[in-house]
Design an enzyme around this catalytic site. Structure first.
Site, PDB file in Angstrom:
ATOM      1  N   THR A 144      29.831  39.736  30.329  1.00 27.54           N
ATOM      2  CA  THR A 144      30.340  38.750  31.283  1.00 27.54           C
ATOM      3  C   THR A 144      30.325  37.334  30.712  1.00 27.54           C
ATOM      4  OG1 THR A 144      29.495  40.111  33.088  1.00 27.54           O
ATOM      5  CG2 THR A 144      30.010  37.826  33.601  1.00 27.54           C
ATOM      6  N   GLY A 183      21.335  40.070  32.707  1.00 27.33           N
ATOM      7  CA  GLY A 183      19.922  40.103  33.069  1.00 27.33           C
ATOM      8  C   GLY A 183      19.037  40.233  31.852  1.00 27.33           C
ATOM      9  N   GLU A 427      28.843  44.458  38.081  1.00 29.97           N
ATOM     10  CA  GLU A 427      29.510  45.681  37.620  1.00 29.97           C
ATOM     11  C   GLU A 427      30.921  45.805  38.194  1.00 29.97           C
ATOM     12  OE1 GLU A 427      28.325  47.128  35.182  1.00 29.97           O
ATOM     13  OE2 GLU A 427      26.414  46.053  35.333  1.00 29.97           O
TER      14      GLU A 427
END
Length: 673
Positions: A144, A183, A427
């Site tokens: 991302t 993350g 996602e």
């Protein structure tokens, strides 16, 4: 505890009136009696471990929770698991996340490590997997980007091959190209599995995966050319250090290109070894995995909390000559709660069916067969979107149903709601997910004209009348009739969307413009397809289930409630497409209300079957014994604000004015003497 409170007596009475075996239903949810035993053993060991046992997280600051989560996870992985003989391949592993409540390195183990197998050669996977499994390196999955999200073709990070040094030079050409959100990248990871555009001699070869070290393994300081950090406070996920990563002329050796799908020779020769479509297989895996942990489990927790609380919270009079009643006795409260409970069960069955499909797919991939990938990709994308939306909205309905106490973190519900909110975006943003599902459906609708379809779209071949034969409430309690009703609606909407798309194309619009113009219809088609899948999957699961009659009856009623609730939420969709008429919609509404009353006596037992311990649930409102108010009081007393009788910092600001008020009041009192 000296004596049972009124609330404890109320929930005890609820359990005495349950009509089915809660234990049997728990075994069905888990998959078998043996799985229930394994799960409970894992939970018992973790909850009673002196290091891991209950420690309230809700009164901690974000940094305290982050540190506590790392501490618990490292101890769990490096001390408890070796002691118990548990590995990531053990049957026990599927219950770690549930039992630990909050754990770190979820992206490390759930995305970074699996990516080694998905994108790396056997040698690369063995090299990196061993280091990652031992926590010798901490990794994350960096796809991302700040300005592009997860849109693969729009990503800007570039890996340019330098033939002279046999290295890839990785750059983020502008701010919008920096990796954003992964993350564990903010403060924990020292390696990233990075998606970047491969460039050789000025030619672009598309997105590829690279292993990139970003921090020194001795000092943990960022390496030269690496700017990395935490993106800051979010709505939830306090224990996850979502990060940013800006790379400028960072060099990695040629062997750090994960080469299962493609490789680059020392002289720069590029060779494709497998289909690019396999890249989407890794995304499917992530979506398959998150449904259970980030959708089904939190919604089931919220249902447990809200139903138990509603069974002991007394308010108002149904009969003016009698005492206050539990709010669960009100049909309006049942209408808020029980459809969400039904959703939790339907989502559970559907997500497990998706996992089965994915396991079968993986076996076929090993032999080079990826024919099922488009269907699995469409289904996982659509289910991710639909279930995250329904569950997020459902959890908020459950929170509101608990009144003022639902607004307190002591209820556990705000934490669940805030955490689930993110699931609609990560996602794959849900609108994008629906459109990806729709793309597959439009191809299937075209094929259905002259080819027999199989799998999840087989119903598109059905040429029978779409009129529902239901005439009575008993008819609407038939799972077969409800399945057919949803099939007919989905078929009509998909065919209408396909027709609109073709009309735009025939009018002269390029495909991409036509697609954009009819996008709302395509999204609706995807939604109806997924709703059809959810109803059909859960109903067939229950129809085929071998269990006691009382449990079968409960599950049948829950599936019917789910289907009827969504018919009643959007009756116009069924009427417009000729599936139902207005009289049938009236009967469907009455049947849903009837089901609420039938399920009411078993409501506590139905959520008890989720089998959450108080330690896992972390809720004053949802504890098993129903002792709500004493727990809320004890929880409030533990709040950091109550550690001292006087909050000195705020008192010092107010002190001059308060003292003046004291003097005025004392003066007034003296003047009266």
């Amino acid at each position: 505890m000296a004596s049972m409170t009124t609330e404890m007596k109320l929930i005890d009475m609820e359990r005495k009136n349950i009509s089915f075996s809660v234990e049997e239903l728990t075994n069905i949810i888990d998959g078998s009696r043996e799985e229930t035993a394994i799960r409970r053993r894992v939970e018992h060991i973790i909850e009673n471990d002196p290091v891991l046992k209950h420690k309230s997280l809700l009164h901690m600051s974000r940094e305290e929770r982050f540190t506590e989560s790392i501490r618990r996870t490292v101890y769990f992985l490096k001390t408890l698991c070796p002691r118990m003989g548990w590995t990531s391949q053990s049957r026990e592993a599927r219950y770690f996340e549930r039992a630990l409540k909050e754990r770190s390195f979820v992206v490390h183990s759930g995305a970074f490590v699996p990516s080694m197998k998905s994108f790396g050669t056997k040698e690369q996977a063995e090299k990196w997997h061993k280091l990652a499994a031992n926590l010798n390196i901490i990794g994350t999955y960096a796809q991302t980007e700040l300005g592009h999200g997860t849109f693969l073709r729009g990503l800007e990070t570039v890996a340019t091959y330098d033939r002279a040094t046999q290295e890839f030079v990785i750059n983020c050409p502008r701010i919008s190209a920096m990796k954003w959100w992964p993350g564990e990248m903010g403060k924990s990871a020292n390696h990233v599995f990075l998606m970047a555009e491969l460039v050789i001699d000025g030619k672009k070869y598309g997105m590829h995966g690279f292993m990139v070290q970003i921090r020194d393994l001795t000092t943990h300081e960022p390496l030269p050319g690496v700017t990395v950090g935490d993106i800051g406070t979010k709505v939830s996920f306090e224990t996850v250090d979502n990060g940013f990563l800006y790379l400028q002329s960072v060099r990695v050796p040629r062997e750090n290109l994960l080469s299962k799908l493609a490789q680059v020779a020392p002289d720069g020769t590029y060779t494709k070894k497998a289909s690019d479509r396999l890249m989407y297989g890794s995304m499917v895996r992530l979506r398959v995995g998150l449904l259970g942990s980030e959708v089904v489990m939190p919604l089931s927790k919220a249902c447990t909390i809200a139903v138990r609380y509603s069974a002991v919270r007394r308010q108002g009079l149904l009969d003016p000559n009698k005492d206050e009643v539990p709010v669960l006795n009100y049909v309006s409260q049942q209408h808020k709660l029980l459809p969400q409970v039904a959703t939790a069960y339907v989502a559970n069955f559907a997500s497990k069916q998706l996992i089965k499909m994915y396991v079968i797919f993986l076996k076929k991939v090993d032999s080079g067969d990826i024919e099922q990938l488009p269907e699995l990709h469409a289904l996982s994308a659509g289910l991710k979107a639909m279930l995250t939306e329904q569950s997020t909205m459902g959890a908020e309905i459950l929170r509101r149903a608990c009144g003022g106490h639902g607004y307190s973190y002591g209820s556990g519900l705000p934490f669940i709601v805030n955490r689930m909110l993110a699931s609609c975006t990560y996602e794959g943003e849900n609108t994008v997910m629906y459109l990806q599902c729709a793309r597959y459906l439009m191809k299937c609708a075209d094929k259905a004209r002259d080819k027999k379809l199989t799998g999840t779209v087989a119903y598109l071949n059905d040429s029978s009348s779409g009129v529902c034969p239901a005439r009575t409430s008993d008819d609407f309690l038939s799972l077969n009739i409800l399945m057919k009703c949803y099939e007919n609606r989905a078929k009509c909407v998909i065919q209408q969307a396909a027709s609109k798309l073709q009309q735009k194309i025939r009018s002269g619009l390029p495909m991409h413009n036509a697609w954009n113009m009819v996008a709302p219809f395509l999204i609706r088609a995807a939604k109806e397809h997924i709703m059809q899948y959810l109803v059909e999957t859960s109903c067939k699961f229950v129809n085929d289930l071998t269990c006691s009659d009382p449990v079968k009856k409960i599950l049948t009623q829950l599936c019917a409630l789910y289907a009827l609730h969504h018919i009643n939420n959007s009756p116009g969709d069924f009427i417009t497409n000729g599936c139902l008429n207005s009289a049938q919609c009236d009967i469907a509404h009455d049947t849903e209300v009837y089901l609420l009353g039938i399920l009411r006596p078993d409501a506590v037992g139905i959520v008890d079957a989720f089998d959450f311990t108080d330690d896992i649930l972390q809720s004053c409102l949802g504890a098993y014994d129903g002792n709500v108010y004493e727990r809320l009081f004890e929880w409030a007393k533990e709040a950091p604000m109550n550690r001292t009788e006087v909050h000195q910092d705020s008192y010092q600001l107010l002190r001059p004015y308060l003292h003046k008020g004291r003097d005025v009041l004392e003066g007034a009192a003296k003047s009266k003497l």
